[in-house]
Write a protein that holds these residues in place. Structure first.
Motif, mmCIF file in Angstrom:
data_model
loop_
_atom_site.group_PDB
_atom_site.id
_atom_site.type_symbol
_atom_site.label_atom_id
_atom_site.label_comp_id
_atom_site.label_asym_id
_atom_site.label_seq_id
_atom_site.Cartn_x
_atom_site.Cartn_y
_atom_site.Cartn_z
ATOM 1 N N LYS A 66 0.887 -1.205 0.126
ATOM 2 C CA LYS A 66 -0.091 -0.049 -0.014
ATOM 3 C C LYS A 66 0.745 1.112 -0.031
ATOM 4 O O LYS A 66 1.965 1.252 0.641
ATOM 5 C CB LYS A 66 -0.962 0.027 1.229
ATOM 6 N N VAL A 67 0.506 2.401 -0.584
ATOM 7 C CA VAL A 67 1.061 3.630 -0.644
ATOM 8 C C VAL A 67 0.493 4.715 0.025
ATOM 9 O O VAL A 67 -0.557 4.912 -0.290
ATOM 10 C CB VAL A 67 1.538 3.894 -2.130
ATOM 11 N N ILE A 68 1.355 5.460 0.644
ATOM 12 C CA ILE A 68 1.006 6.583 1.494
ATOM 13 C C ILE A 68 1.756 7.782 0.597
ATOM 14 O O ILE A 68 3.236 7.789 0.631
ATOM 15 C CB ILE A 68 1.344 6.691 2.924
ATOM 16 N N ASP A 69 1.064 8.578 0.093
ATOM 17 C CA ASP A 69 1.807 9.727 -0.986
ATOM 18 C C ASP A 69 2.682 10.831 0.312
ATOM 19 O O ASP A 69 1.744 11.323 0.982
ATOM 20 C CB ASP A 69 0.913 10.611 -1.622
ATOM 21 N N LEU A 85 7.209 7.931 9.065
ATOM 22 C CA LEU A 85 6.489 7.095 9.885
ATOM 23 C C LEU A 85 5.071 7.817 10.394
ATOM 24 O O LEU A 85 4.022 6.872 10.201
ATOM 25 C CB LEU A 85 7.110 6.456 10.999
ATOM 26 N N LYS A 86 5.338 8.659 11.225
ATOM 27 C CA LYS A 86 4.163 9.294 11.658
ATOM 28 C C LYS A 86 3.128 9.776 10.629
ATOM 29 O O LYS A 86 1.853 9.626 10.981
ATOM 30 C CB LYS A 86 4.483 10.613 12.467
ATOM 31 N N HIS A 87 3.518 10.118 9.420
ATOM 32 C CA HIS A 87 2.735 10.589 8.248
ATOM 33 C C HIS A 87 1.922 9.328 8.055
ATOM 34 O O HIS A 87 0.657 9.727 7.757
ATOM 35 C CB HIS A 87 3.423 11.263 7.276
ATOM 36 N N VAL A 88 2.396 8.217 7.766
ATOM 37 C CA VAL A 88 1.600 7.037 7.629
ATOM 38 C C VAL A 88 0.759 6.782 8.507
ATOM 39 O O VAL A 88 -0.664 6.466 8.165
ATOM 40 C CB VAL A 88 2.637 5.742 7.360
ATOM 41 N N LEU A 89 1.167 6.847 9.797
ATOM 42 C CA LEU A 89 0.064 6.374 10.911
ATOM 43 C C LEU A 89 -1.148 7.660 10.801
ATOM 44 O O LEU A 89 -2.506 6.798 11.090
ATOM 45 C CB LEU A 89 0.654 6.267 12.367
ATOM 46 N N GLN A 90 -0.750 8.786 10.545
ATOM 47 C CA GLN A 90 -1.848 9.745 10.486
ATOM 48 C C GLN A 90 -2.767 9.462 9.500
ATOM 49 O O GLN A 90 -3.878 9.984 9.633
ATOM 50 C CB GLN A 90 -1.312 11.107 10.560
ATOM 51 N N ASN A 91 -2.370 8.789 8.473
ATOM 52 C CA ASN A 91 -3.522 8.680 7.200
ATOM 53 C C ASN A 91 -4.145 7.185 6.987
ATOM 54 O O ASN A 91 -4.350 6.831 6.437
ATOM 55 C CB ASN A 91 -2.511 8.665 5.953
ATOM 56 N N ILE A 92 -3.909 6.268 8.185
ATOM 57 C CA ILE A 92 -4.496 5.077 8.053
ATOM 58 C C ILE A 92 -5.328 5.016 9.498
ATOM 59 O O ILE A 92 -5.257 6.164 10.494
ATOM 60 C CB ILE A 92 -3.459 3.869 8.076
ATOM 61 N N ASP A 93 -6.051 4.007 9.799
ATOM 62 C CA ASP A 93 -6.545 3.683 11.081
ATOM 63 C C ASP A 93 -5.584 3.302 12.119
ATOM 64 O O ASP A 93 -5.642 2.186 12.536
ATOM 65 C CB ASP A 93 -7.712 2.769 11.028
ATOM 66 N N HIS A 94 -4.734 4.355 12.576
ATOM 67 C CA HIS A 94 -3.640 3.788 13.545
ATOM 68 C C HIS A 94 -4.085 3.503 14.825
ATOM 69 O O HIS A 94 -3.249 2.824 15.620
ATOM 70 C CB HIS A 94 -2.636 4.877 13.560
ATOM 71 N N ALA A 95 -5.471 3.733 15.305
ATOM 72 C CA ALA A 95 -5.739 3.040 16.536
ATOM 73 C C ALA A 95 -5.627 1.681 16.716
ATOM 74 O O ALA A 95 -5.643 1.109 17.875
ATOM 75 C CB ALA A 95 -7.179 3.637 16.856
ATOM 76 N N ALA A 178 2.548 4.180 19.357
ATOM 77 C CA ALA A 178 2.057 5.320 20.023
ATOM 78 C C ALA A 178 3.647 5.991 20.363
ATOM 79 O O ALA A 178 3.514 7.620 20.361
ATOM 80 C CB ALA A 178 1.794 4.909 21.725
ATOM 81 N N LEU A 179 4.818 5.487 20.251
ATOM 82 C CA LEU A 179 5.772 6.250 20.479
ATOM 83 C C LEU A 179 6.396 7.039 19.064
ATOM 84 O O LEU A 179 6.676 8.096 19.061
ATOM 85 C CB LEU A 179 7.308 5.148 20.417
ATOM 86 N N ILE A 180 6.067 6.422 17.797
ATOM 87 C CA ILE A 180 6.093 7.052 16.603
ATOM 88 C C ILE A 180 5.327 8.055 16.493
ATOM 89 O O ILE A 180 5.535 9.345 16.213
ATOM 90 C CB ILE A 180 5.540 6.193 15.395
ATOM 91 N N MET A 181 3.947 8.146 17.233
ATOM 92 C CA MET A 181 3.307 9.345 17.184
ATOM 93 C C MET A 181 3.607 10.517 18.026
ATOM 94 O O MET A 181 3.223 11.623 17.877
ATOM 95 C CB MET A 181 1.812 9.151 17.767
ATOM 96 N N ASN A 182 4.715 10.295 18.956
ATOM 97 C CA ASN A 182 5.302 11.271 19.662
ATOM 98 C C ASN A 182 6.881 11.228 19.084
ATOM 99 O O ASN A 182 7.626 11.797 19.742
ATOM 100 C CB ASN A 182 5.389 10.527 21.090
ATOM 101 N N ASP A 183 7.007 11.112 17.847
ATOM 102 C CA ASP A 183 8.244 11.213 17.190
ATOM 103 C C ASP A 183 9.442 10.521 17.696
ATOM 104 O O ASP A 183 10.577 10.987 17.796
ATOM 105 C CB ASP A 183 8.649 12.800 17.148
#
Length: 223
Positions: A66-69, A85-95, A178-183
């Motif tokens: 799958k591709v995230i632009d 990595l964070k941008h990918v999580l923000q663009n999928i159902d990362h919950a 969760a760590l990725i979301m905190n950079d």
């Protein structure tokens, strides 16, 4: 909860243009990491490629990822990997994502059982993150006022007697989403998994690096 693999692969390489899609035995460099993730489908639920490049996107889709632009502001030379990595999580159902497995396209070859072994340790010990390292017995020092100052040895000491220094070899990283979301990719309590496999010596950034990877492929992987 899911484990996902993310492969960052931008298109703006300066020292080795289009390195992520250069061919080894007919396979684009990027494909090796995608295929490795797919070979571990009992561990990895989804494989994502983050890219700003249309040709890379085309190849990633061709190989089933799958591709995230990735936007231009996250694709610069000095942008840290964690932002992709964070941008990918923000663009999928990362919950529903428990862990992110980072596979770098420039480290294309990995021991077959590496992910299974590392994830087992990671889960059993409940680490927040894990990354692979290799030992080095070279004699290091720094130059100050035109004088060489040994760092990890004494002059005259044999290299085989040195206590090794370790470096990130880039083969793989496992981190809680969760760590990725905190950079954060490597937590303060991250477990350094030691491997001195010959594939750990590959990190493609120049033509010489690519030629060495091609040599190891022909010697150790190609039937």
């Amino acid at each position: 909860m899911k484990n996902i693999a993310i492969i960052p692969a931008r298109g703006g390489s300066k020292r080795l243009p289009e390195k992520n899609i250069k061919l080894i035995d007919g396979f684009p460099l990027l494909a090796f990491s995608i295929l490795y993730a797919q070979a571990n489908s009992e561990i990895i639920d989804e494989v994502y490629v983050s890219t700003d490049d249309q040709e890379i996107k085309k190849i990633a889709l061709q190989y089933g990822a799958k591709v995230i632009d990735r936007p231009e502001n996250l694709s610069g030379d000095f942008e840290p990997t964690v932002s992709a990595l964070k941008h990918v999580l923000q663009n999928i159902d990362h919950a529903n994502v428990a862990n992110v497995i980072l596979l770098q396209a420039t480290n294309p070859f990995r021991p077959e059982n590496l992910l299974k072994e590392t994830l087992g340790i990671y889960q059993k010990q409940n680490f927040n993150s894990l990354f692979t390292v290799s030992g080095n017995h070279k004699k290091f020092g720094k130059i100050t006022d035109k004088k060489f100052i040994p760092y990890n040895y004494k002059i005259g000491q044999r290299s085989q007697d040195l206590e090794p220094l370790f470096y990130e070899n880039g083969l793989l990283y496992i981190t809680k989403a969760a760590l990725i979301m905190n950079d954060i990719i490597i937590a303060e309590d991250a477990f350094p998994f030691e491997t001195d496999h010959i594939f750990a010596n590959i990190d493609i950034d120049t033509q010489e690096d690519f030629d060495y990877a091609q040599y190891l492929y022909n010697k150790h992987i190609k039937p």
